[in-house]
Scaffold this active site. Structure first.
Site, PDB file in Angstrom:
ATOM      1  N   ASP A  35       0.804  -1.225   0.000  1.00 40.38           N
ATOM      2  CA  ASP A  35       0.000   0.000   0.000  1.00 40.38           C
ATOM      3  C   ASP A  35       0.839   1.279   0.000  1.00 40.38           C
ATOM      4  O   ASP A  35       0.418   2.308   0.541  1.00 40.38           O
ATOM      5  CB  ASP A  35      -0.968   0.005   1.195  1.00 40.38           C
ATOM      6  CG  ASP A  35      -1.835  -1.226   1.217  1.00 40.38           C
ATOM      7  OD1 ASP A  35      -2.187  -1.709   0.128  1.00 40.38           O
ATOM      8  OD2 ASP A  35      -2.155  -1.714   2.312  1.00 40.38           O
ATOM      9  N   LYS A  54       1.902   2.209  -5.060  1.00 41.37           N
ATOM     10  CA  LYS A  54       2.447   1.654  -6.313  1.00 41.37           C
ATOM     11  C   LYS A  54       1.522   1.949  -7.494  1.00 41.37           C
ATOM     12  O   LYS A  54       1.978   2.328  -8.570  1.00 41.37           O
ATOM     13  CB  LYS A  54       2.622   0.123  -6.187  1.00 41.37           C
ATOM     14  CG  LYS A  54       3.583  -0.287  -5.089  1.00 41.37           C
ATOM     15  CD  LYS A  54       3.629  -1.792  -4.913  1.00 41.37           C
ATOM     16  CE  LYS A  54       2.381  -2.408  -4.337  1.00 41.37           C
ATOM     17  NZ  LYS A  54       2.072  -2.042  -2.956  1.00 41.37           N
ATOM     18  N   LYS A  88      -0.647   4.341  -8.037  1.00 36.92           N
ATOM     19  CA  LYS A  88      -0.591   5.733  -8.483  1.00 36.92           C
ATOM     20  C   LYS A  88       0.678   5.983  -9.296  1.00 36.92           C
ATOM     21  O   LYS A  88       0.640   6.608 -10.363  1.00 36.92           O
ATOM     22  CB  LYS A  88      -0.627   6.689  -7.281  1.00 36.92           C
ATOM     23  CG  LYS A  88      -0.423   8.115  -7.751  1.00 36.92           C
ATOM     24  CD  LYS A  88       0.143   9.077  -6.780  1.00 36.92           C
ATOM     25  CE  LYS A  88       0.920  10.130  -7.561  1.00 36.92           C
ATOM     26  NZ  LYS A  88       1.048  11.408  -6.883  1.00 36.92           N
ATOM     27  N   GLY A  99      -4.417  -4.323  -3.909  1.00 37.03           N
ATOM     28  CA  GLY A  99      -5.439  -3.290  -4.126  1.00 37.03           C
ATOM     29  C   GLY A  99      -4.695  -2.019  -4.494  1.00 37.03           C
ATOM     30  O   GLY A  99      -4.109  -1.372  -3.627  1.00 37.03           O
ATOM     31  N   HIS A 100      -4.647  -1.700  -5.770  1.00 35.60           N
ATOM     32  CA  HIS A 100      -3.871  -0.549  -6.248  1.00 35.60           C
ATOM     33  C   HIS A 100      -4.833   0.559  -6.686  1.00 35.60           C
ATOM     34  O   HIS A 100      -5.644   0.364  -7.593  1.00 35.60           O
ATOM     35  CB  HIS A 100      -2.960  -0.966  -7.411  1.00 35.60           C
ATOM     36  CG  HIS A 100      -1.913  -1.972  -7.002  1.00 35.60           C
ATOM     37  ND1 HIS A 100      -0.988  -2.485  -7.863  1.00 35.60           N
ATOM     38  CD2 HIS A 100      -1.655  -2.534  -5.794  1.00 35.60           C
ATOM     39  CE1 HIS A 100      -0.204  -3.338  -7.205  1.00 35.60           C
ATOM     40  NE2 HIS A 100      -0.604  -3.385  -5.955  1.00 35.60           N
ATOM     41  N   GLN A 160       2.021  -6.095  -3.263  1.00 37.00           N
ATOM     42  CA  GLN A 160       2.456  -6.208  -1.865  1.00 37.00           C
ATOM     43  C   GLN A 160       3.726  -5.367  -1.659  1.00 37.00           C
ATOM     44  O   GLN A 160       3.874  -4.359  -2.328  1.00 37.00           O
ATOM     45  CB  GLN A 160       2.681  -7.675  -1.459  1.00 37.00           C
ATOM     46  CG  GLN A 160       1.411  -8.506  -1.348  1.00 37.00           C
ATOM     47  CD  GLN A 160       0.844  -8.939  -2.684  1.00 37.00           C
ATOM     48  OE1 GLN A 160       1.513  -9.575  -3.473  1.00 37.00           O
ATOM     49  NE2 GLN A 160      -0.408  -8.610  -2.958  1.00 37.00           N
ATOM     50  N   ALA A 165      -7.396  -1.190   0.721  1.00 38.62           N
ATOM     51  CA  ALA A 165      -8.096  -1.059  -0.568  1.00 38.62           C
ATOM     52  C   ALA A 165      -8.749  -2.372  -0.992  1.00 38.62           C
ATOM     53  O   ALA A 165      -9.649  -2.394  -1.821  1.00 38.62           O
ATOM     54  CB  ALA A 165      -7.108  -0.586  -1.642  1.00 38.62           C
ATOM     55  N   ASP A 177       2.562  14.602   2.044  1.00 39.94           N
ATOM     56  CA  ASP A 177       1.556  15.621   2.379  1.00 39.94           C
ATOM     57  C   ASP A 177       0.766  15.274   3.646  1.00 39.94           C
ATOM     58  O   ASP A 177       0.198  16.159   4.286  1.00 39.94           O
ATOM     59  CB  ASP A 177       0.574  15.811   1.207  1.00 39.94           C
ATOM     60  CG  ASP A 177      -0.062  14.505   0.784  1.00 39.94           C
ATOM     61  OD1 ASP A 177       0.684  13.577   0.398  1.00 39.94           O
ATOM     62  OD2 ASP A 177      -1.304  14.393   0.847  1.00 39.94           O
TER      63      ASP A 177
HETATM   64  P1  GDP Z   1      -0.740   0.397  -3.526  1.00 41.32           P
HETATM   65  O1  GDP Z   1      -1.329  -0.893  -3.080  1.00 41.32           O
HETATM   66  O2  GDP Z   1       0.728   0.463  -3.259  1.00 41.32           O
HETATM   67  O3  GDP Z   1      -1.060   0.734  -4.942  1.00 41.32           O
HETATM   68  O4  GDP Z   1      -1.391   1.525  -2.608  1.00 41.32           O
HETATM   69  P2  GDP Z   1      -2.948   1.661  -2.220  1.00 41.32           P
HETATM   70  O5  GDP Z   1      -3.693   2.129  -3.397  1.00 41.32           O
HETATM   71  O6  GDP Z   1      -3.417   0.430  -1.550  1.00 41.32           O
HETATM   72  O7  GDP Z   1      -2.876   2.764  -1.076  1.00 41.32           O
HETATM   73  C1  GDP Z   1      -2.324   4.021  -1.311  1.00 41.32           C
HETATM   74  C2  GDP Z   1      -3.391   5.075  -0.997  1.00 41.32           C
HETATM   75  O8  GDP Z   1      -2.779   6.343  -0.882  1.00 41.32           O
HETATM   76  C3  GDP Z   1      -4.431   5.212  -2.083  1.00 41.32           C
HETATM   77  O9  GDP Z   1      -5.649   5.604  -1.501  1.00 41.32           O
HETATM   78  C4  GDP Z   1      -3.885   6.343  -2.949  1.00 41.32           C
HETATM   79  O10 GDP Z   1      -4.899   7.045  -3.663  1.00 41.32           O
HETATM   80  C5  GDP Z   1      -3.266   7.216  -1.898  1.00 41.32           C
HETATM   81  N1  GDP Z   1      -2.071   7.981  -2.313  1.00 41.32           N
HETATM   82  C6  GDP Z   1      -1.051   7.603  -3.137  1.00 41.32           C
HETATM   83  N2  GDP Z   1      -0.088   8.543  -3.148  1.00 41.32           N
HETATM   84  C7  GDP Z   1      -0.509   9.526  -2.315  1.00 41.32           C
HETATM   85  C8  GDP Z   1       0.090  10.752  -1.868  1.00 41.32           C
HETATM   86  O11 GDP Z   1       1.203  11.127  -2.224  1.00 41.32           O
HETATM   87  N3  GDP Z   1      -0.637  11.505  -0.970  1.00 41.32           N
HETATM   88  C9  GDP Z   1      -1.856  11.121  -0.524  1.00 41.32           C
HETATM   89  N4  GDP Z   1      -2.484  11.913   0.351  1.00 41.32           N
HETATM   90  N5  GDP Z   1      -2.438   9.976  -0.919  1.00 41.32           N
HETATM   91  C10 GDP Z   1      -1.750   9.189  -1.778  1.00 41.32           C
HETATM   92  P1  IMO Z   2      -0.868  -4.182  -2.286  1.00 38.12           P
HETATM   93  O1  IMO Z   2      -0.391  -4.711  -3.620  1.00 38.12           O
HETATM   94  C1  IMO Z   2      -1.039  -4.688   2.039  1.00 38.12           C
HETATM   95  C2  IMO Z   2      -1.020  -8.803   3.542  1.00 38.12           C
HETATM   96  C3  IMO Z   2      -2.282  -9.283   4.249  1.00 38.12           C
HETATM   97  C4  IMO Z   2      -1.657 -10.240   5.262  1.00 38.12           C
HETATM   98  C5  IMO Z   2      -0.522 -10.875   4.460  1.00 38.12           C
HETATM   99  C6  IMO Z   2      -0.873 -12.237   3.850  1.00 38.12           C
HETATM  100  O2  IMO Z   2      -2.153  -3.460  -2.353  1.00 38.12           O
HETATM  101  O3  IMO Z   2       0.222  -3.435  -1.616  1.00 38.12           O
HETATM  102  P2  IMO Z   2      -2.375 -12.934   1.759  1.00 38.12           P
HETATM  103  O4  IMO Z   2      -3.823 -12.741   1.493  1.00 38.12           O
HETATM  104  O5  IMO Z   2      -1.463 -12.338   0.745  1.00 38.12           O
HETATM  105  O6  IMO Z   2      -2.023 -14.368   2.046  1.00 38.12           O
HETATM  106  O7  IMO Z   2      -2.118 -12.150   3.163  1.00 38.12           O
HETATM  107  O8  IMO Z   2      -0.209  -9.962   3.421  1.00 38.12           O
HETATM  108  N1  IMO Z   2      -1.247  -8.264   2.171  1.00 38.12           N
HETATM  109  C7  IMO Z   2      -1.193  -6.965   1.869  1.00 38.12           C
HETATM  110  N2  IMO Z   2      -1.053  -5.880   2.666  1.00 38.12           N
HETATM  111  N3  IMO Z   2      -1.125  -4.536   0.706  1.00 38.12           N
HETATM  112  C8  IMO Z   2      -1.238  -5.612  -0.105  1.00 38.12           C
HETATM  113  O9  IMO Z   2      -1.194  -5.517  -1.461  1.00 38.12           O
HETATM  114  C9  IMO Z   2      -1.328  -6.901   0.477  1.00 38.12           C
HETATM  115  N4  IMO Z   2      -1.488  -8.146  -0.008  1.00 38.12           N
HETATM  116  C10 IMO Z   2      -1.417  -8.970   1.035  1.00 38.12           C
HETATM  117  O10 IMO Z   2      -2.944  -8.210   4.868  1.00 38.12           O
HETATM  118  O11 IMO Z   2      -1.083  -9.522   6.320  1.00 38.12           O
HETATM  119 MG    MG Z   3      -2.862  -1.589  -1.816  1.00 36.90          MG
END
Ligand code: GDP
Ligand code: IMO
Ligand code: MG
Length: 427
Positions: free
Chosen positions: A16, A19, A21, A43-44, A227, A302, A336
Site C-alpha cells: 500500500d 504503487k 498511483k 489493491g492498487h 504487496q 483497498a 503531504d
Molecule cells: P498500492 O497498493 O501500493 O497501490 O497503494 P494503495 O492504493 O493500496 O494505497 C495508497 C493510498 O494512498 C491510495 O488511496 C492512494 O490514492 C493514496 N495515495 C497515493 N499517493 C498519495 C500521496 O502522495 N498523498 C496522498 N495523500 N495519498 C496518496
Molecule cells: P498491495 O499490492 C497490504 C497482507 C495481508 C496479510 C498478508 C498475507 O495493495 O500493496 P495474503 O492474502 O497475501 O495471504 O495475506 O499480506 N497483504 C497486503 N497488505 N497490501 C497488499 O497488497 C497486500 N497483499 C497482502 O494483509 O497480512
Molecule cells: Mg494496496
C-alpha cells in the site's frame, strides 16, 4: 543485445505504498506493464479523471489505450475475480479485453482455495496471519506442492479432470478431517474451470516471448510489484508475509525472463509506515499521532477495508530491503499527510537486535530509536514543484537519503497522478 531498459516499481514496506498511483503516472512512457506475482490480494488505487479506481489483478496501466497489460506466470489468477474487475473497468474504459495478455502458466485460484484460506485463518490450530482471505496462500502452496491447476490445464478436458481430481482429493480430505466443513463438488469445480479456460484462452499469450519481442523492437516494459518487500516470503517478516516473492527476485521468475532483464528498479515507500494484518511492526504508533496519520492518510485497506496500522518511517528495515532489492532510487509518497504536524520522526536504529534477528527479519522484540525533525506548517499537498516546498519537508527527504544511502528521485504529494514531483530523472 537489446538496448531497451525495462523498469520496475516495487513497494518497499508492507504494501500500500502507492504503487498503483506511481505505475499509472509512469505508464505513458512504456509499451506494456506486467504484473509478475501476487494475485487479487493487491489493491492498487488510481485516480483517473477524478474517478477512483481500485485494481486487484489488472495492471495499473490499463487506462493507457496504446499500452498492453500483461499478467505473468508468477501471478495466481482467480478467473472469477478477474472477470468482475474487467467488467467494472469496461464501464469506463474501452478495449480492456484486447489490451490484456495472460500467461497460460498462471496458477489458478478456485473457490476451494478461498474456502481453505478462510477456514485456516479461523481455526484455533493455526496461527492467524490476517490474510486477505482470497486463497493466495493455498494457491502458492499448490504450486510448490506440485498439485496446482494452471490456466493451460483448463484448455484440455482430460488433463484437467486428472489434475483436478488429485487436487480436490487433497482439499476435501482437509475440509472433512481437519476443519469439519462441507466438501467441494468435483463436477461443479470441473465445469467452472473448463468455462474459465474457454473464456480466457483468447487472452492467453507466451508472456516472456512477448516481452523479449517487444524489447527487440525497442519497446520498454514496466514491471508492477504487488504487496511489498517486507511481505516477501523469503525476505520479509516471516511467517507474517504473503506467499510470493514480492521483491525484485520475483520479477525474473514471475515473468519468465532472465535476471538481468530489469536493471532499473524504483522502490516506493510512504513517508511513514503502514501494515494490514498481523505481524511485527517496530515503529507502530498507538497514540493520537497514529490515529491522526491514519485519518489524514485515509489508511483503510483497498482490498479488505480493514484499518491499516500506522507508524513512523522505519529506515532500518528500509536499508535491509534496499539491499535485497538492488534499489538505487526511491519514491516517497504521502509526504503531504505530515502537513501541519509539529514534528516528525524517522527510526534509524533498533535496540535489542542481533545478527540472527536481522538475517531472519524477526522484529518482534526490537526497540526502535528515533531521530526527531521539525514538521512544516505550509502545506505541500498537491504541489507539483519543489520550488514551493518548505525547508523542513526538504530536510525530511534529505534525512531519508542520508540514513538509507540512496537518492529520493520522486516525491508524491497527493493521490492524483499530477501531484508528483521528479526530483531527479529516473526513466
Ligand atoms: P498500492 O497498493 O501500493 O497501490 O497503494 P494503495 O492504493 O493500496 O494505497 C495508497 C493510498 O494512498 C491510495 O488511496 C492512494 O490514492 C493514496 N495515495 C497515493 N499517493 C498519495 C500521496 O502522495 N498523498 C496522498 N495523500 N495519498 C496518496
Ligand atoms: P498491495 O499490492 C497490504 C497482507 C495481508 C496479510 C498478508 C498475507 O495493495 O500493496 P495474503 O492474502 O497475501 O495471504 O495475506 O499480506 N497483504 C497486503 N497488505 N497490501 C497488499 O497488497 C497486500 N497483499 C497482502 O494483509 O497480512
Ligand atoms: Mg494496496
Amino acid at each position: 543485445m537489446t538496448k531497451t531498459q525495462n523498469f520496475a516499481v516495487l513497494g518497499l514496506q508492507w504494501g500500500d505504498e502507492g504503487k498503483g498511483k506511481i505505475v499509472n503516472f509512469l505508464s505513458p512512457n512504456f509499451h506494456a506493464t506486467c504484473r509478475f506475482q501476487g494475485g487479487h490480494n493487491a489493491g492498487h488505487t488510481l485516480i483517473v479523471n477524478g474517478k477512483k479506481l481500485i485494481l486487484h489483478l489488472l495492471p495499473s496501466s490499463i487506462c493507457e489505450k496504446d499500452a498492453l497489460s500483461l499478467i505473468g506466470k508468477g501471478v495466481v489468477l482467480s478467473p472469477n475475480d478477474l472477470f468482475e474487475e474487467m467488467s467494472e473497468a469496461n464501464t469506463f474504459l474501452e478495449g480492456v479485453e484486447d489490451r490484456l495478455k495472460i500467461s497460460s502458466a498462471c496458477v489458478l485460484i478456485l473457490d476451494h482455495h478461498k474456502k481453505f484460506d478462510q477456514c485456516r485463518e479461523k481455526s484455533n490450530s493455526f496461527k492467524t496471519i490476517g490474510t486477505t482471505g482470497r486463497g493466495i496462500g493455498p494457491a502458492y502452496e499448490d504450486k510448490v506442492g506440485r498439485r496446482a491447476i494452471r490456466l493451460v490445464d483448463c484448455f484440455y478436458e482430460k488433463i484437467l479432470e486428472e489434475k483436478l481430481r488429485e487436487n480436490l482429493d487433497f482439499y476435501n480430505f482437509m475440509f472433512n478431517k481437519l476443519f469439519s466443513v462441507e466438501e467441494v463438488s468435483f463436477q461443479e469445480t470441473f465445469e467452472k474451470a473448463l468455462s474459465y479456460g474457454e473464456r480466457l484462452r483468447p487472452m492467453t499469450k507466451d508472456i516472456s516471448k512477448l516481452i523479449i519481442e517487444m524489447n527487440n523492437d525497442g519497446k520498454k516494459v514496466l514491471f508492477e510489484g504487488a504487496q511489498g518487500a517486507l511481505l516477501d516470503v523469503d525476505n520479509g517478516t516471516y511467517p507474517y508475509v504473503t506467499s510470493s516473492n514480492s521483491s525484485a527476485a520475483g520479477i525474473a521468475s514471475g515473468s519468465g525472463l532472465g535476471p538481468l532483464s530489469v536493471i532499473n528498479i524504483l522502490g516506493i515507500a510512504k513517508a511513514y509506515t503502514t501494515r494490514v494484518g498481523e505481524g511485527p511492526m517496530p515503529t507502530e504508533l498507538f497514540d493520537d499521532i497514529g490515529i491522526h496519520i491514519a485519518e489524514k492518510g485515509g489508511e483503510v485497506g483497498a482490498t479488505t477495508g480493514r484499518p491499516r496500522r500506522c507508524g513512523w518511517f522505519d529506515a532500518v528495515a528500509m536499508k535491509k530491503v534496499i539491499q535485497s532489492n538492488s534499489i538505487k532510487s526511491l519514491c516517497i509518497t504521502k509526504l503531504d499527510v505530515f502537513d501541519g504536524m509539529e514534528s516528525v520522526k524517522i527510526c534509524d536504529s533498533y535496540d535489542n537486535s542481533d545478527e540472527f534477528f536481522e538475517e531472519s527479519l524477526n522484529l518482534d522484540h526490537v526497540k526502535p530509536q528515533y531521530i526527531e525533525l521539525s514538521g512544516w506548517k505550509k502545506p505541500i499537498h498537491g504541489l507539483k514543484t519543489l520550488d514551493d516546498f518548505p525547508k523542513e519537508a526538504i530536510e525530511f527527504i534529505s534525512k531519508i537519503e542520508e540514513v538509507c544511502g540512496v537518492s529520493v528521485d520522486i516525491i508524491s504529494t497527493g493521490p492524483e497522478r499530477e501531484s508528483t514531483i521528479f526530483k531527479n530523472e529516473v526513466i
